[in-house]
Design a protein around this motif. Structure first.
Motif, PDB file in Angstrom:
ATOM      1  N   VAL A 165       5.949  -3.125  -1.554  1.00 35.94           N
ATOM      2  CA  VAL A 165       5.517  -2.499  -2.861  1.00 35.94           C
ATOM      3  C   VAL A 165       4.779  -3.503  -3.653  1.00 35.94           C
ATOM      4  O   VAL A 165       5.252  -4.268  -3.991  1.00 35.94           O
ATOM      5  N   PRO A 166       3.587  -3.060  -3.792  1.00 37.33           N
ATOM      6  CA  PRO A 166       2.783  -3.740  -4.853  1.00 37.33           C
ATOM      7  C   PRO A 166       3.296  -4.128  -6.256  1.00 37.33           C
ATOM      8  O   PRO A 166       3.699  -3.175  -6.775  1.00 37.33           O
ATOM      9  N   ASP A 167       3.071  -5.142  -6.852  1.00 37.39           N
ATOM     10  CA  ASP A 167       3.615  -5.290  -8.153  1.00 37.39           C
ATOM     11  C   ASP A 167       2.195  -4.754  -9.144  1.00 37.39           C
ATOM     12  O   ASP A 167       1.304  -4.729  -8.850  1.00 37.39           O
ATOM     13  N   GLU A 168       2.890  -4.851 -10.326  1.00 35.98           N
ATOM     14  CA  GLU A 168       1.613  -4.225 -11.472  1.00 35.98           C
ATOM     15  C   GLU A 168       0.495  -5.379 -11.241  1.00 35.98           C
ATOM     16  O   GLU A 168       0.958  -6.670 -11.634  1.00 35.98           O
ATOM     17  N   PRO A 169      -0.741  -5.081 -11.345  1.00 32.62           N
ATOM     18  CA  PRO A 169      -1.930  -5.927 -11.361  1.00 32.62           C
ATOM     19  C   PRO A 169      -2.140  -6.531 -12.745  1.00 32.62           C
ATOM     20  O   PRO A 169      -3.233  -6.342 -13.164  1.00 32.62           O
ATOM     21  N   VAL A 170      -1.126  -7.192 -13.488  1.00 33.59           N
ATOM     22  CA  VAL A 170      -1.432  -7.505 -14.522  1.00 33.59           C
ATOM     23  C   VAL A 170      -1.053  -9.113 -14.682  1.00 33.59           C
ATOM     24  O   VAL A 170       0.023  -9.550 -13.681  1.00 33.59           O
ATOM     25  N   LEU A 173       5.645   4.705  -2.404  1.00 29.99           N
ATOM     26  CA  LEU A 173       5.380   3.479  -3.074  1.00 29.99           C
ATOM     27  C   LEU A 173       4.515   2.345  -2.172  1.00 29.99           C
ATOM     28  O   LEU A 173       3.723   1.626  -2.944  1.00 29.99           O
ATOM     29  N   ALA A 174       5.040   2.204  -1.103  1.00 30.57           N
ATOM     30  CA  ALA A 174       4.502   0.876  -0.238  1.00 30.57           C
ATOM     31  C   ALA A 174       2.973   1.393   0.374  1.00 30.57           C
ATOM     32  O   ALA A 174       2.567   2.431   0.663  1.00 30.57           O
ATOM     33  N   GLY A 175       2.185   0.210   0.365  1.00 33.09           N
ATOM     34  CA  GLY A 175       1.069   0.288   0.898  1.00 33.09           C
ATOM     35  C   GLY A 175       0.070  -0.618   0.289  1.00 33.09           C
ATOM     36  O   GLY A 175       0.392  -1.231  -0.873  1.00 33.09           O
ATOM     37  N   PRO A 176      -1.127  -0.580   0.609  1.00 31.60           N
ATOM     38  CA  PRO A 176      -2.254  -1.363   0.320  1.00 31.60           C
ATOM     39  C   PRO A 176      -2.652  -1.335  -1.221  1.00 31.60           C
ATOM     40  O   PRO A 176      -2.637  -0.010  -1.570  1.00 31.60           O
ATOM     41  N   ASP A 177      -2.770  -2.137  -2.007  1.00 29.95           N
ATOM     42  CA  ASP A 177      -3.329  -1.913  -3.367  1.00 29.95           C
ATOM     43  C   ASP A 177      -4.160  -3.056  -3.678  1.00 29.95           C
ATOM     44  O   ASP A 177      -4.243  -4.270  -3.756  1.00 29.95           O
ATOM     45  N   ALA A 178      -5.630  -2.701  -3.529  1.00 25.84           N
ATOM     46  CA  ALA A 178      -6.796  -3.531  -3.598  1.00 25.84           C
ATOM     47  C   ALA A 178      -6.705  -4.443  -4.719  1.00 25.84           C
ATOM     48  O   ALA A 178      -7.403  -5.436  -5.048  1.00 25.84           O
ATOM     49  N   SER A 183      -4.060  -6.083  -5.791  1.00 22.08           N
ATOM     50  CA  SER A 183      -3.029  -7.051  -5.433  1.00 22.08           C
ATOM     51  C   SER A 183      -3.228  -7.893  -4.603  1.00 22.08           C
ATOM     52  O   SER A 183      -3.340  -7.404  -3.196  1.00 22.08           O
ATOM     53  N   PRO A 184      -3.481  -9.151  -4.522  1.00 22.08           N
ATOM     54  CA  PRO A 184      -3.929 -10.022  -3.420  1.00 22.08           C
ATOM     55  C   PRO A 184      -2.981 -10.192  -2.437  1.00 22.08           C
ATOM     56  O   PRO A 184      -3.258 -10.345  -1.213  1.00 22.08           O
ATOM     57  N   ASN A 185      -1.593  -9.746  -2.707  1.00 19.94           N
ATOM     58  CA  ASN A 185      -0.656 -10.395  -1.883  1.00 19.94           C
ATOM     59  C   ASN A 185       0.080  -9.030  -1.183  1.00 19.94           C
ATOM     60  O   ASN A 185       0.906  -9.047  -0.495  1.00 19.94           O
ATOM     61  N   ALA A 186      -0.549  -7.948  -1.410  1.00 26.36           N
ATOM     62  CA  ALA A 186       0.101  -6.448  -1.035  1.00 26.36           C
ATOM     63  C   ALA A 186      -0.172  -6.309   0.592  1.00 26.36           C
ATOM     64  O   ALA A 186      -1.363  -6.712   1.131  1.00 26.36           O
ATOM     65  N   VAL A 187       0.803  -6.146   1.090  1.00 24.12           N
ATOM     66  CA  VAL A 187       0.993  -5.661   2.605  1.00 24.12           C
ATOM     67  C   VAL A 187       0.028  -4.712   2.951  1.00 24.12           C
ATOM     68  O   VAL A 187      -0.055  -3.531   2.149  1.00 24.12           O
ATOM     69  N   GLN A 188      -0.925  -4.762   3.928  1.00 20.12           N
ATOM     70  CA  GLN A 188      -1.981  -3.915   3.974  1.00 20.12           C
ATOM     71  C   GLN A 188      -1.593  -2.838   5.224  1.00 20.12           C
ATOM     72  O   GLN A 188      -2.290  -1.906   5.144  1.00 20.12           O
ATOM     73  N   LEU A 189      -0.297  -2.814   5.818  1.00 24.95           N
ATOM     74  CA  LEU A 189       0.177  -1.802   6.524  1.00 24.95           C
ATOM     75  C   LEU A 189       1.376  -1.206   5.941  1.00 24.95           C
ATOM     76  O   LEU A 189       2.489  -1.563   5.689  1.00 24.95           O
ATOM     77  N   VAL A 190       1.461   0.142   5.962  1.00 33.32           N
ATOM     78  CA  VAL A 190       2.327   0.766   5.688  1.00 33.32           C
ATOM     79  C   VAL A 190       3.703   0.984   6.751  1.00 33.32           C
ATOM     80  O   VAL A 190       3.302   1.651   7.655  1.00 33.32           O
ATOM     81  N   PRO A 191       4.719   0.347   6.839  1.00 29.58           N
ATOM     82  CA  PRO A 191       5.719   0.508   7.698  1.00 29.58           C
ATOM     83  C   PRO A 191       6.207   2.105   8.281  1.00 29.58           C
ATOM     84  O   PRO A 191       6.255   2.906   7.146  1.00 29.58           O
TER      85      PRO A 191
END
Length: 170
Positions: free
Chosen positions: A1-6, A34-39, A41-49
């Motif tokens: 789950v990507p965090d807020e990109p701030v 909620l889960a999935g890639p977020d362009a 966020s540099p550490n977001a997992v790119q695959l949704v399980p």
């Protein structure tokens, strides 16, 4: 789950605030949303399980049970018994409950967590803390957390991160 990109997106990589729900099906639906890639966020997992179908049998599934981590994390009276009662339901459904020995020193892990949490909160909340009008709106516990983080040295944060890294490797 990507965090807020701030703010900083590289140094602070503790887990995000997770959702809560009334059932496994509800939490699965929410996490799938909620889960999935977020362009951003540099550490977001790119695959949704794939959470999968939660309505199937659990027979043969393995559940690892830490309990109170060998006494390192004491529980209120009755809590471990309540957990054991819950685990017995899974055993009756055909699950295999496997006691798991603590794989890491609990005191080191807790110290690392407290340091990194205080550091993350101080970094995120510093602007609010520095504004006297906004600080007056904070709970005393939040002010304490921020002040703990402000008092940390770079070496404190680095050492805590090394412990977290060792935990990850375990």
């Amino acid at each position: 789950v990507p965090d807020e990109p701030v703010g900083d997106m590289y140094l602070q990589q503790l887990a995000t605030s997770g959702p809560m729900a009334r059932s496994p099906a509800d939490i699965a639906a929410l996490l799938n949303t909620l889960a999935g890639p977020d362009a951003r966020s540099p550490n977001a997992v790119q695959l949704v399980p794939d959470i999968g179908d939660l309505s199937g049998s659990v027979k043969g599934k393995r559940i690892g049970w830490f309990g109170d981590w060998g006494g390192a994390y004491p529980c209120e009276n009755g809590i471990l018994n309540l957990c054991q009662t819950g685990l017995s339901v899974f055993e009756r459904l055909g699950c295999v409950i496997e006691p798991v020995k603590a794989p890491f020193d609990a005191a080191d892990l807790w110290s690392s967590w407290l340091t990194l949490r205080a550091w993350a909160i101080a970094c995120r909340m510093r602007e609010t803390y520095d504004d006297p009008e906004k600080r007056a709106l904070l709970k005393p516990a939040m002010i304490w957390e921020i002040e703990q983080g402000i008092s940390l040295s770079a070496d404190d944060v680095h050492c805590a991160s090394e412990i977290r890294s060792e935990w990850f490797r375990k």
